[in-house]
Scaffold this active site. Structure first.
Site, PDB file in Angstrom:
ATOM      1  N   ASP A 185      33.614  33.541  31.276  1.00 34.99           N
ATOM      2  CA  ASP A 185      34.403  34.080  30.575  1.00 34.99           C
ATOM      3  C   ASP A 185      34.671  35.772  30.999  1.00 34.99           C
ATOM      4  O   ASP A 185      33.511  36.277  31.241  1.00 34.99           O
ATOM      5  CB  ASP A 185      34.127  34.167  29.083  1.00 34.99           C
ATOM      6  CG  ASP A 185      35.302  34.602  28.238  1.00 34.99           C
ATOM      7  OD1 ASP A 185      36.314  33.760  27.947  1.00 34.99           O
ATOM      8  OD2 ASP A 185      35.148  35.798  27.363  1.00 34.99           O
TER       9      ASP A 185
ATOM     10  N   ASP B 123      44.214  42.012  39.183  1.00 30.68           N
ATOM     11  CA  ASP B 123      43.662  42.437  40.380  1.00 30.68           C
ATOM     12  C   ASP B 123      44.434  43.811  41.075  1.00 30.68           C
ATOM     13  O   ASP B 123      43.930  44.828  41.536  1.00 30.68           O
ATOM     14  CB  ASP B 123      43.645  41.766  41.574  1.00 30.68           C
ATOM     15  CG  ASP B 123      42.189  40.808  41.394  1.00 30.68           C
ATOM     16  OD1 ASP B 123      41.504  41.097  40.667  1.00 30.68           O
ATOM     17  OD2 ASP B 123      42.131  39.932  42.138  1.00 30.68           O
TER      18      ASP B 123
ATOM     19  N   HIS C 236      32.528  41.960  39.489  1.00 35.63           N
ATOM     20  CA  HIS C 236      32.066  41.503  38.261  1.00 35.63           C
ATOM     21  C   HIS C 236      31.422  39.845  38.546  1.00 35.63           C
ATOM     22  O   HIS C 236      30.476  39.956  38.319  1.00 35.63           O
ATOM     23  CB  HIS C 236      33.055  41.363  37.197  1.00 35.63           C
ATOM     24  CG  HIS C 236      34.148  41.179  37.255  1.00 35.63           C
ATOM     25  ND1 HIS C 236      35.064  41.420  38.401  1.00 35.63           N
ATOM     26  CD2 HIS C 236      35.092  40.290  36.788  1.00 35.63           C
ATOM     27  CE1 HIS C 236      36.163  40.734  38.328  1.00 35.63           C
ATOM     28  NE2 HIS C 236      35.858  39.991  37.207  1.00 35.63           N
ATOM     29  N   ARG C 237      32.521  39.208  39.172  1.00 38.08           N
ATOM     30  CA  ARG C 237      32.139  37.740  39.007  1.00 38.08           C
ATOM     31  C   ARG C 237      31.200  37.528  40.314  1.00 38.08           C
ATOM     32  O   ARG C 237      30.239  36.703  40.336  1.00 38.08           O
ATOM     33  CB  ARG C 237      33.504  36.961  39.561  1.00 38.08           C
ATOM     34  CG  ARG C 237      33.359  35.519  39.685  1.00 38.08           C
ATOM     35  CD  ARG C 237      34.695  34.770  39.461  1.00 38.08           C
ATOM     36  NE  ARG C 237      35.342  34.962  38.371  1.00 38.08           N
ATOM     37  CZ  ARG C 237      36.193  35.707  37.909  1.00 38.08           C
ATOM     38  NH1 ARG C 237      36.801  36.414  39.028  1.00 38.08           N
ATOM     39  NH2 ARG C 237      36.736  35.970  36.881  1.00 38.08           N
TER      40      ARG C 237
HETATM   41  P1  ITT Z   1      39.706  29.941  31.547  1.00 38.16           P
HETATM   42  O1  ITT Z   1      38.976  30.110  30.115  1.00 38.16           O
HETATM   43  O2  ITT Z   1      40.258  28.348  31.562  1.00 38.16           O
HETATM   44  O3  ITT Z   1      38.366  29.917  32.539  1.00 38.16           O
HETATM   45  P2  ITT Z   1      41.409  31.869  31.547  1.00 38.16           P
HETATM   46  O4  ITT Z   1      42.129  32.576  32.201  1.00 38.16           O
HETATM   47  O5  ITT Z   1      41.607  31.578  29.837  1.00 38.16           O
HETATM   48  O6  ITT Z   1      40.757  30.834  32.117  1.00 38.16           O
HETATM   49  P3  ITT Z   1      39.482  34.077  30.470  1.00 38.16           P
HETATM   50  O7  ITT Z   1      39.655  33.597  28.964  1.00 38.16           O
HETATM   51  O8  ITT Z   1      38.099  34.333  30.930  1.00 38.16           O
HETATM   52  O9  ITT Z   1      40.083  32.869  31.257  1.00 38.16           O
HETATM   53  O10 ITT Z   1      40.233  35.424  30.529  1.00 38.16           O
HETATM   54  C1  ITT Z   1      40.042  36.070  31.858  1.00 38.16           C
HETATM   55  C2  ITT Z   1      41.371  36.945  31.823  1.00 38.16           C
HETATM   56  O11 ITT Z   1      40.901  38.104  32.660  1.00 38.16           O
HETATM   57  C3  ITT Z   1      42.634  36.403  32.625  1.00 38.16           C
HETATM   58  O12 ITT Z   1      43.718  37.052  32.067  1.00 38.16           O
HETATM   59  C4  ITT Z   1      42.283  36.756  34.089  1.00 38.16           C
HETATM   60  O13 ITT Z   1      43.365  36.798  34.827  1.00 38.16           O
HETATM   61  C5  ITT Z   1      41.614  38.014  34.034  1.00 38.16           C
HETATM   62  N1  ITT Z   1      40.681  38.190  35.004  1.00 38.16           N
HETATM   63  C6  ITT Z   1      39.236  37.878  34.994  1.00 38.16           C
HETATM   64  N2  ITT Z   1      38.837  38.076  36.255  1.00 38.16           N
HETATM   65  C7  ITT Z   1      39.354  38.602  37.005  1.00 38.16           C
HETATM   66  C8  ITT Z   1      39.684  39.106  38.307  1.00 38.16           C
HETATM   67  O14 ITT Z   1      38.554  38.956  38.918  1.00 38.16           O
HETATM   68  N3  ITT Z   1      40.606  39.839  38.862  1.00 38.16           N
HETATM   69  C9  ITT Z   1      41.909  39.775  37.926  1.00 38.16           C
HETATM   70  N4  ITT Z   1      41.833  39.481  36.762  1.00 38.16           N
HETATM   71  C10 ITT Z   1      40.687  38.980  36.204  1.00 38.16           C
END
Ligand code: ITT
Length: 194
Positions: free
Chosen positions: A67, A152, A177-178
Site C-alpha cells: 500500500d 512518477d 520508497h518501494r
Molecule cells: P493495489 O491496491 O491493487 O495494489 P492501487 O493502485 O489501488 O493497487 P494503492 O491503494 O496502494 O494501490 O494506491 C497507490 C497510489 O499511489 C496509486 O495511485 C499509484 O499509482 C500511486 N503510486 C504508488 N507508488 C507509486 C510510484 O512508485 N510511482 C508513482 N505512483 C505511485
C-alpha cells in the site's frame, strides 16, 4: 518453492514488485483480478496488512501486498492513503495535484514524499513480515518523462535532476520508497522457513 501471491491490481506496481522479488526463493503468482480488497484502514501499513491477509485467507496461500501513495506537505499530507482514489485516472490524479498546488510556485513549497508499506501474510492471514520505505522529493509544475506509472512524471528528485518517470528502473529502485521497503522485506522473506 512455496507459492507467494502478489496481491495487487495495479500493473505499474506489479512490474516493480515482480522485479524486486525476482531473486527470492518464492514462486510468485498473481492474485486473480476478481479478488479485490476494500482499503478500510487509515494507515499505509494497516491497508498493506489487510490486503495481504484477506488475499492469503481467500486463496489459502502466502501473500504479499503493497500500500503506497504520495504525501504533499503543502496539502497536509494529501492525497496520502487516498492516492489511488484521488481521481479516476493517472492523468486526472496528476492534474488535480498540479491544480491544488497552483498557489505554491516555489520548489520549497512543493515538498512531498512517497511512502510504501509492504506486508507478507501466512495462509491463515497472520502477518509474517512488514516494512516501510519513504522517498522525499518535489512536485514539478508540469509532468516530465514517460517511464514508470502513477504520479512518477511529477515527482522530482533534485539530487538526480530527474523525475521518477525519467529515471532508469535501476535508479528508481535504488532511491524509491518501494525499493527501500522491498530491500527490507526481501531480507525478511529470505529468513522465513518455508
Ligand atoms: P493495489 O491496491 O491493487 O495494489 P492501487 O493502485 O489501488 O493497487 P494503492 O491503494 O496502494 O494501490 O494506491 C497507490 C497510489 O499511489 C496509486 O495511485 C499509484 O499509482 C500511486 N503510486 C504508488 N507508488 C507509486 C510510484 O512508485 N510511482 C508513482 N505512483 C505511485
Amino acid at each position: 518453492m512455496t507459492k507467494l501471491i502478489v496481491a495487487t491490481s495495479n500493473p505499474g506496481k506489479l512490474r516493480e514488485m515482480q522485479a524486486y522479488l525476482s531473486e527470492s526463493e518464492w514462486e510468485l503468482s498473481l492474485k486473480p483480478a476478481e479478488l479485490d480488497v476494500d482499503e478500510t484502514e487509515d494507515t499505509f501499513i494497516g491497508n498493506a496488512c489487510l490486503k495481504a491477509a484477506e488475499v492469503a485467507i481467500a486463496l489459502n496461500c502466502w501473500a504479499i501486498a503493497d500500500d503506497s501513495g504520495l504525501q504533499v506537505d503543502a496539502l497536509n499530507g494529501a492525497p496520502g492513503i487516498f492516492s489511488a482514489r484521488y481521481a479516476s485516472s493517472d492523468k486526472e490524479r496528476i492534474d488535480r495535484i498540479l491544480h491544488e498546488l497552483s498557489d505554491f510556485p516555489d520548489s520549497s513549497q512543493r515538498q512531498a514524499q512517497f511512502v510504501c508499506a509492504v506486508a507478507v501474510a501466512r495462509p491463515d492471514g497472520s502477518i509474517a513480515a512488514r516494512a516501510e520505505g519513504i522517498c522525499r522529493g518535489e512536485i514539478l509544475t508540469a509532468p516530465r518523462g514517460t517511464d514508470g506509472f502513477g504520479y512518477d512524471p511529477i515527482f522530482y528528485i533534485p539530487t538526480e535532476r530527474l523525475t521518477f518517470a525519467e529515471m532508469s528502473k535501476e535508479a528508481k529502485r535504488s532511491i524509491s520508497h518501494r525499493g527501500k521497503a522491498f530491500a527490507t522485506i526481501s531480507a525478511q522473506l529470505a529468513a522465513i522457513k518455508q
